[in-house]
Design an enzyme around this catalytic site. Sequence first.
Site, PDB file in Angstrom:
ATOM      1  N   ARG A   1     -10.831   9.049 -11.935  1.00  0.00           N
ATOM      2  CA  ARG A   1     -11.384   8.897 -10.589  1.00  0.00           C
ATOM      3  C   ARG A   1     -10.886   7.668  -9.840  1.00  0.00           C
ATOM      4  O   ARG A   1     -11.067   7.568  -8.635  1.00  0.00           O
ATOM      5  CB  ARG A   1     -12.913   8.877 -10.640  1.00  0.00           C
ATOM      6  CG  ARG A   1     -13.488  10.187 -11.120  1.00  0.00           C
ATOM      7  CD  ARG A   1     -13.308  11.262 -10.049  1.00  0.00           C
ATOM      8  NE  ARG A   1     -13.346  12.587 -10.648  1.00  0.00           N
ATOM      9  CZ  ARG A   1     -12.465  13.544 -10.441  1.00  0.00           C
ATOM     10  NH1 ARG A   1     -11.456  13.356  -9.638  1.00  0.00           N
ATOM     11  NH2 ARG A   1     -12.566  14.711 -11.011  1.00  0.00           N
TER      12      ARG A   1
ATOM     13  N   GLY B   1      -6.599   4.927  -0.551  1.00  0.00           N
ATOM     14  CA  GLY B   1      -6.857   3.509  -0.768  1.00  0.00           C
ATOM     15  C   GLY B   1      -8.315   3.164  -0.579  1.00  0.00           C
ATOM     16  O   GLY B   1      -8.969   3.641   0.341  1.00  0.00           O
TER      17      GLY B   1
ATOM     18  N   HIS C   1       0.060 -14.297  -0.557  1.00  0.00           N
ATOM     19  CA  HIS C   1       1.390 -14.568  -0.011  1.00  0.00           C
ATOM     20  C   HIS C   1       1.829 -15.928  -0.549  1.00  0.00           C
ATOM     21  O   HIS C   1       1.174 -16.940  -0.298  1.00  0.00           O
ATOM     22  CB  HIS C   1       1.340 -14.535   1.511  1.00  0.00           C
ATOM     23  CG  HIS C   1       0.714 -13.282   2.022  1.00  0.00           C
ATOM     24  ND1 HIS C   1       1.329 -12.052   1.939  1.00  0.00           N
ATOM     25  CD2 HIS C   1      -0.508 -13.044   2.563  1.00  0.00           C
ATOM     26  CE1 HIS C   1       0.538 -11.127   2.442  1.00  0.00           C
ATOM     27  NE2 HIS C   1      -0.582 -11.705   2.827  1.00  0.00           N
TER      28      HIS C   1
ATOM     29  N   HIS D   1      -4.216   0.540 -14.235  1.00  0.00           N
ATOM     30  CA  HIS D   1      -5.221   1.487 -14.733  1.00  0.00           C
ATOM     31  C   HIS D   1      -5.016   2.827 -14.029  1.00  0.00           C
ATOM     32  O   HIS D   1      -4.931   2.868 -12.800  1.00  0.00           O
ATOM     33  CB  HIS D   1      -6.633   0.967 -14.434  1.00  0.00           C
ATOM     34  CG  HIS D   1      -7.710   1.980 -14.638  1.00  0.00           C
ATOM     35  ND1 HIS D   1      -8.144   2.372 -15.884  1.00  0.00           N
ATOM     36  CD2 HIS D   1      -8.427   2.697 -13.744  1.00  0.00           C
ATOM     37  CE1 HIS D   1      -9.097   3.294 -15.746  1.00  0.00           C
ATOM     38  NE2 HIS D   1      -9.285   3.503 -14.450  1.00  0.00           N
TER      39      HIS D   1
ATOM     40  N   GLU E   1       0.826  -1.213   0.000  1.00  0.00           N
ATOM     41  CA  GLU E   1       0.000   0.000   0.000  1.00  0.00           C
ATOM     42  C   GLU E   1       0.856   1.257   0.000  1.00  0.00           C
ATOM     43  O   GLU E   1       0.505   2.247  -0.628  1.00  0.00           O
ATOM     44  CB  GLU E   1      -0.965   0.012   1.182  1.00  0.00           C
ATOM     45  CG  GLU E   1      -1.901   1.208   1.096  1.00  0.00           C
ATOM     46  CD  GLU E   1      -3.282   0.967   1.649  1.00  0.00           C
ATOM     47  OE1 GLU E   1      -4.104   1.895   1.531  1.00  0.00           O
ATOM     48  OE2 GLU E   1      -3.554  -0.115   2.182  1.00  0.00           O
TER      49      GLU E   1
END
Length: 146
Positions: A116, A88, A95, A112, A69
């Site tokens: 938006r 996010g 894993h 992508h 992240e």
Amino acid sequence: MNSPAPGVFRHATSLEQLNAHSPDTAMAALGIVFTGIGPDFLRATMPVDGRTRQPYGLLHGGASVLLAETLGSSAGNLCVQPGEMCVGVEINANHLVAVRDGEVTGTARPLHIGRRTQVWEIRIEDPAGRLVCISRLTLAVVPQRA
């Protein structure tokens, strides 16, 4: 300077600038360091040590997700228009290989980049190049708040 070549990133930056945002964050606590930037990727490393292992001595899946992240969100925020930011919305991670020590390297690449939403793939590998974790992060592009 390690600034990205023309590509997906709208904002030129350096690894030094990206790493300067680390103090007092989860990145600093886990030892995550940005190490590479290119026209369509952002890369960082994370140690596999007492900060990132689970009780059984393996790299904690949550630490891998935090690395993923961090990479995807940071890369996404380099792609937005002035006055916008990415947050996010959803992340998943598979894993695949256990790691007990050393260091892992994550690389984020866009799947992508829309007005938006953005979708990023993050591959985390061990020093031998084995795929440790594959993650996909969906970001929403929202107005930046002061």
